[in-house]
Scaffold this active site. Structure first.
Site, PDB file in Angstrom:
ATOM      1  N   ASP A  60      44.072  35.179  38.863  1.00  0.00           N
ATOM      2  CA  ASP A  60      44.604  33.875  39.274  1.00  0.00           C
ATOM      3  C   ASP A  60      44.603  32.912  38.086  1.00  0.00           C
ATOM      4  OD1 ASP A  60      41.905  33.389  39.143  1.00  0.00           O
ATOM      5  OD2 ASP A  60      41.714  32.553  41.160  1.00  0.00           O
ATOM      6  N   SER A  61      44.086  33.374  36.936  1.00  0.00           N
ATOM      7  CA  SER A  61      44.252  32.617  35.695  1.00  0.00           C
ATOM      8  C   SER A  61      45.739  32.433  35.387  1.00  0.00           C
ATOM      9  CB  SER A  61      43.557  33.330  34.524  1.00  0.00           C
ATOM     10  OG  SER A  61      43.948  34.697  34.490  1.00  0.00           O
ATOM     11  N   ASP A  99      44.101  39.535  42.186  1.00  0.00           N
ATOM     12  CA  ASP A  99      43.091  38.496  42.438  1.00  0.00           C
ATOM     13  C   ASP A  99      43.448  37.731  43.708  1.00  0.00           C
ATOM     14  OD1 ASP A  99      40.756  37.488  41.451  1.00  0.00           O
ATOM     15  OD2 ASP A  99      41.673  36.393  39.778  1.00  0.00           O
ATOM     16  N   LYS A 129      40.381  41.586  43.991  1.00  0.00           N
ATOM     17  CA  LYS A 129      39.153  40.957  43.483  1.00  0.00           C
ATOM     18  C   LYS A 129      38.945  39.641  44.219  1.00  0.00           C
ATOM     19  CE  LYS A 129      38.796  38.862  39.252  1.00  0.00           C
ATOM     20  NZ  LYS A 129      38.366  37.512  39.641  1.00  0.00           N
ATOM     21  N   GLU A 131      35.995  36.137  44.453  1.00  0.00           N
ATOM     22  CA  GLU A 131      34.958  35.446  43.677  1.00  0.00           C
ATOM     23  C   GLU A 131      33.741  35.079  44.524  1.00  0.00           C
ATOM     24  OE1 GLU A 131      36.378  32.097  41.389  1.00  0.00           O
ATOM     25  OE2 GLU A 131      37.876  33.316  40.346  1.00  0.00           O
ATOM     26  N   GLU A 198      31.044  36.657  34.654  1.00  0.00           N
ATOM     27  CA  GLU A 198      31.721  35.699  33.767  1.00  0.00           C
ATOM     28  C   GLU A 198      30.744  34.627  33.283  1.00  0.00           C
ATOM     29  OE1 GLU A 198      35.514  34.137  35.040  1.00  0.00           O
ATOM     30  OE2 GLU A 198      35.511  32.616  33.463  1.00  0.00           O
TER      31      GLU A 198
END
Ligand code: KIV
Length: 296
Positions: A60-61, A99, A129, A131, A198
């Site tokens: 999602d970056s 993501d 993925k 978070e 991270e």
């Protein structure tokens, strides 16, 4: 339907085998570093494929690097699916992870499963993925139970960076490091096949990695993780927003792109482009007929 076994399609042995979850696990066992990178479109996927990376993340970056949002928070599921489907079309060998964007999985197990299924069915991802620990552990378990592989992500989790006090390293006190450890172990227990660490101290990662059976992929977590991930635009110098301490630049592609475009603009303005080698010809007689027709 026939039950007669089909003859297997012969495989091109010169091509690398597609990455699978057991092969990733085997890499961890053998101590072979896992290479992961983000990609957001067809050409970046092709670059990742040709460079021989193991795992591609449609992160999602991409909200920031390709869609121009100020953070990862605003990106929608539909936008992420469009990016992921383009990446799928450029990729054969690496494992493709999509993501789950902020707001697309936290609400309920049903919401998490439905969103994860879209990444698999509509975009062709192999896994998703999500978070954080906390409620995300429950969501991870629900998605895994529905038959979709899940990668976890702990430490600095950009979707909830505000709650973490900003985009800064996590686990720098014993209490916070214990929370990171708890989240990581809970995500493993929920069935995640791998986990991203991270922005945590290298020494904390070094203590944690041997306690996890699943491959740990680090970004700003030092050298002891089972693999590394970087954002495509950061490592190639395409994105010139804030660059975190953990980024190593391997190229300055944006500078090369600007130089190329500036040269093109200059050529156009000087009438130096297009040259004869870039133009099509027409037979002289045909041209005469054409001119005559035009003048009638
Ligand atoms: O969105 C992303 O690019 C990520 C990586 C930094 C792991 O989550």
């Amino acid at each position: 339907m026939s039950h007669i076994p089909q003859t297997p399609v012969p495989q091109d042995l010169s091509r690398p085998l597609p990455m699978t979850l057991p092969r990733l696990q085997e890499k961890k066992r053998l101590g072979e570093p896992i290479v992961m990178v983000t990609a957001y479109d067809y050409p970046s996927a092709q670059v990742a494929e040709e460079a021989g990376v193991d795992v591609v993340l449609v992160g999602d970056s991409g909200a920031m690097t390709v869609l121009g949002y100020p953070s990862t928070v605003p990106v929608s599921t539909d936008e992420m699916l469009m990016l992921a489907a383009a990446v799928r079309r450029g990729l054969t060998t690496p494992l493709l992870v999509g993501d789950l964007p902020f707001g697309s999985y936290e609400g309920s197990d049903e919401q998490a499963i439905a969103t994860a299924q879209r990444f698999i069915k509509e975009a062709g991802c192999d896994a998703v993925k999500l978070e954080r620990g906390g409620t995300s552990v429950k969501r991870a378990r629900a998605i895994v139970d529905s038959g979709i592989p899940v990668m976890g992500h702990v430490g600095l989790t950009p979707q909830t960076a505000t709650a973490l006090g900003g985009h800064k390293a996590q686990g720098r006190t014993a209490d916070r490091a214990i929370e990171v450890a708890r989240d990581a172990l809970a995500l493993q227990e929920a069935g995640c096949f791998s986990i991203v660490f991270e922005a945590i101290p290298a020494a904390v990662a070094e203590e944690l990695v041997p306690k996890l059976d699943i491959p740990v992929i680090g970004i700003g977590a030092g050298p002891s993780t089972d693999g590394q991930v970087l954002v495509f635009h950061d490592l190639l110098g395409i994105y010139d927003g804030h660059v975190a301490r953990f980024v190593k630049r391997y190229s300055e592609i944006k500078a090369q792109m600007v130089a190329g475009l500036a040269e093109y603009a200059d050529d156009v303005r000087r009438h130096a482009f297009p040259g004869p080698e870039h133009t099509y010809t027409i037979d002289e007689q045909e041209l005469e007929h054409f001119r005559a027709a035009l003048s009638r």
